[in-house]
Design a protein around this motif. Structure first.
Motif, PDB file in Angstrom:
ATOM      1  N   CYS A 199       6.838   5.336   3.668  1.00 45.23           N
ATOM      2  CA  CYS A 199       6.951   6.660   4.279  1.00 45.23           C
ATOM      3  C   CYS A 199       5.684   6.960   5.073  1.00 45.23           C
ATOM      4  O   CYS A 199       4.824   6.091   5.217  1.00 45.23           O
ATOM      5  N   ASP A 200       5.554   8.174   5.547  1.00 40.80           N
ATOM      6  CA  ASP A 200       4.404   8.547   6.368  1.00 40.80           C
ATOM      7  C   ASP A 200       3.294   9.252   5.590  1.00 40.80           C
ATOM      8  O   ASP A 200       2.344   9.765   6.181  1.00 40.80           O
ATOM      9  N   ARG A 201       3.392   9.278   4.280  1.00 38.37           N
ATOM     10  CA  ARG A 201       2.361   9.919   3.456  1.00 38.37           C
ATOM     11  C   ARG A 201       1.114   9.035   3.340  1.00 38.37           C
ATOM     12  O   ARG A 201       1.169   7.829   3.549  1.00 38.37           O
ATOM     13  N   HIS A 202       0.029   9.672   2.943  1.00 38.88           N
ATOM     14  CA  HIS A 202      -1.227   8.971   2.729  1.00 38.88           C
ATOM     15  C   HIS A 202      -1.097   8.066   1.497  1.00 38.88           C
ATOM     16  O   HIS A 202      -0.663   8.527   0.437  1.00 38.88           O
ATOM     17  N   ASP A 216     -13.382  -7.331   4.548  1.00 40.48           N
ATOM     18  CA  ASP A 216     -12.580  -7.782   5.684  1.00 40.48           C
ATOM     19  C   ASP A 216     -11.194  -7.144   5.746  1.00 40.48           C
ATOM     20  O   ASP A 216     -10.302  -7.664   6.404  1.00 40.48           O
ATOM     21  N   TRP A 217     -10.993  -6.019   5.047  1.00 41.85           N
ATOM     22  CA  TRP A 217      -9.687  -5.382   5.035  1.00 41.85           C
ATOM     23  C   TRP A 217      -9.848  -3.873   5.035  1.00 41.85           C
ATOM     24  O   TRP A 217     -10.650  -3.322   4.288  1.00 41.85           O
ATOM     25  N   THR A 218      -9.086  -3.232   5.872  1.00 45.25           N
ATOM     26  CA  THR A 218      -9.077  -1.778   5.929  1.00 45.25           C
ATOM     27  C   THR A 218      -7.695  -1.297   5.510  1.00 45.25           C
ATOM     28  O   THR A 218      -6.686  -1.812   5.987  1.00 45.25           O
ATOM     29  N   SER A 219      -7.647  -0.343   4.634  1.00 46.73           N
ATOM     30  CA  SER A 219      -6.385   0.189   4.142  1.00 46.73           C
ATOM     31  C   SER A 219      -5.595   0.851   5.263  1.00 46.73           C
ATOM     32  O   SER A 219      -6.169   1.573   6.080  1.00 46.73           O
ATOM     33  N   PRO A 220      -4.280   0.626   5.292  1.00 46.01           N
ATOM     34  CA  PRO A 220      -3.448   1.349   6.261  1.00 46.01           C
ATOM     35  C   PRO A 220      -3.523   2.857   6.014  1.00 46.01           C
ATOM     36  O   PRO A 220      -3.848   3.296   4.915  1.00 46.01           O
ATOM     37  N   HIS A 221      -3.187   3.631   7.008  1.00 49.23           N
ATOM     38  CA  HIS A 221      -3.270   5.084   6.902  1.00 49.23           C
ATOM     39  C   HIS A 221      -2.003   5.720   6.350  1.00 49.23           C
ATOM     40  O   HIS A 221      -1.993   6.921   6.083  1.00 49.23           O
ATOM     41  N   THR A 222      -0.935   4.928   6.227  1.00 46.79           N
ATOM     42  CA  THR A 222       0.314   5.475   5.703  1.00 46.79           C
ATOM     43  C   THR A 222       0.902   4.538   4.647  1.00 46.79           C
ATOM     44  O   THR A 222       0.623   3.336   4.630  1.00 46.79           O
ATOM     45  N   CYS A 223       1.723   5.124   3.811  1.00 43.47           N
ATOM     46  CA  CYS A 223       2.456   4.379   2.784  1.00 43.47           C
ATOM     47  C   CYS A 223       3.372   3.366   3.449  1.00 43.47           C
ATOM     48  O   CYS A 223       3.857   3.571   4.567  1.00 43.47           O
ATOM     49  N   GLU A 224       3.631   2.283   2.751  1.00 46.69           N
ATOM     50  CA  GLU A 224       4.524   1.236   3.232  1.00 46.69           C
ATOM     51  C   GLU A 224       5.958   1.742   3.430  1.00 46.69           C
ATOM     52  O   GLU A 224       6.708   1.194   4.230  1.00 46.69           O
ATOM     53  N   VAL A 249       0.894  -1.154   0.000  1.00 44.70           N
ATOM     54  CA  VAL A 249       0.000   0.000   0.000  1.00 44.70           C
ATOM     55  C   VAL A 249       0.933   1.205   0.000  1.00 44.70           C
ATOM     56  O   VAL A 249       1.679   1.416   0.959  1.00 44.70           O
ATOM     57  N   VAL A 250       0.901   1.976  -1.099  1.00 44.45           N
ATOM     58  CA  VAL A 250       1.935   2.992  -1.288  1.00 44.45           C
ATOM     59  C   VAL A 250       1.378   4.319  -1.811  1.00 44.45           C
ATOM     60  O   VAL A 250       0.304   4.372  -2.397  1.00 44.45           O
ATOM     61  N   CYS A 251       2.181   5.361  -1.630  1.00 50.64           N
ATOM     62  CA  CYS A 251       1.864   6.684  -2.165  1.00 50.64           C
ATOM     63  C   CYS A 251       2.381   6.780  -3.604  1.00 50.64           C
ATOM     64  O   CYS A 251       3.028   5.861  -4.111  1.00 50.64           O
ATOM     65  N   ASN A 252       2.118   7.909  -4.247  1.00 49.87           N
ATOM     66  CA  ASN A 252       2.587   8.128  -5.629  1.00 49.87           C
ATOM     67  C   ASN A 252       4.094   7.969  -5.756  1.00 49.87           C
ATOM     68  O   ASN A 252       4.591   7.376  -6.713  1.00 49.87           O
ATOM     69  N   ASP A 253       4.828   8.519  -4.797  1.00 56.66           N
ATOM     70  CA  ASP A 253       6.283   8.527  -4.876  1.00 56.66           C
ATOM     71  C   ASP A 253       6.906   7.142  -4.780  1.00 56.66           C
ATOM     72  O   ASP A 253       8.012   6.929  -5.266  1.00 56.66           O
ATOM     73  N   HIS A 254       6.231   6.201  -4.154  1.00 64.57           N
ATOM     74  CA  HIS A 254       6.816   4.879  -3.935  1.00 64.57           C
ATOM     75  C   HIS A 254       6.173   3.769  -4.763  1.00 64.57           C
ATOM     76  O   HIS A 254       6.474   2.595  -4.560  1.00 64.57           O
ATOM     77  N   LEU A 255       5.332   4.134  -5.699  1.00 64.12           N
ATOM     78  CA  LEU A 255       4.681   3.123  -6.537  1.00 64.12           C
ATOM     79  C   LEU A 255       5.707   2.318  -7.331  1.00 64.12           C
ATOM     80  O   LEU A 255       5.632   1.088  -7.376  1.00 64.12           O
TER      81      LEU A 255
END
Length: 55
Positions: A46-49, A36-44, A3-9
């Motif tokens: 970094c701390d971005r959404h 049965d799954w909730t997305s994490p609140h941060t990128c794998e 689960v990642v942000c744009n920068d880490h795709l």
């Protein structure tokens, strides 16, 4: 699964291919939902959404 942000795709894609030796499916998190799954609140990585799910 990543689960990642744009920068880490790109990093997530490379790691997935290296690990599983196949190309992943990529989904925008705001376009998918699972019961049965909730997305994490941060990128794998970094701390971005996060924006993408790589599976």
């Amino acid at each position: 699964m990543y689960v990642v942000c744009n920068d880490h795709l790109e990093i997530a894609l490379e790691e997935f291919v290296e690990t599983y030796e196949q190309s992943p499916d990529v989904y925008e998190l705001d376009q998918v939902s699972f019961t049965d799954w909730t997305s994490p609140h941060t990128c794998e990585f970094c701390d971005r959404h996060p924006k993408y799910l790589v599976v």
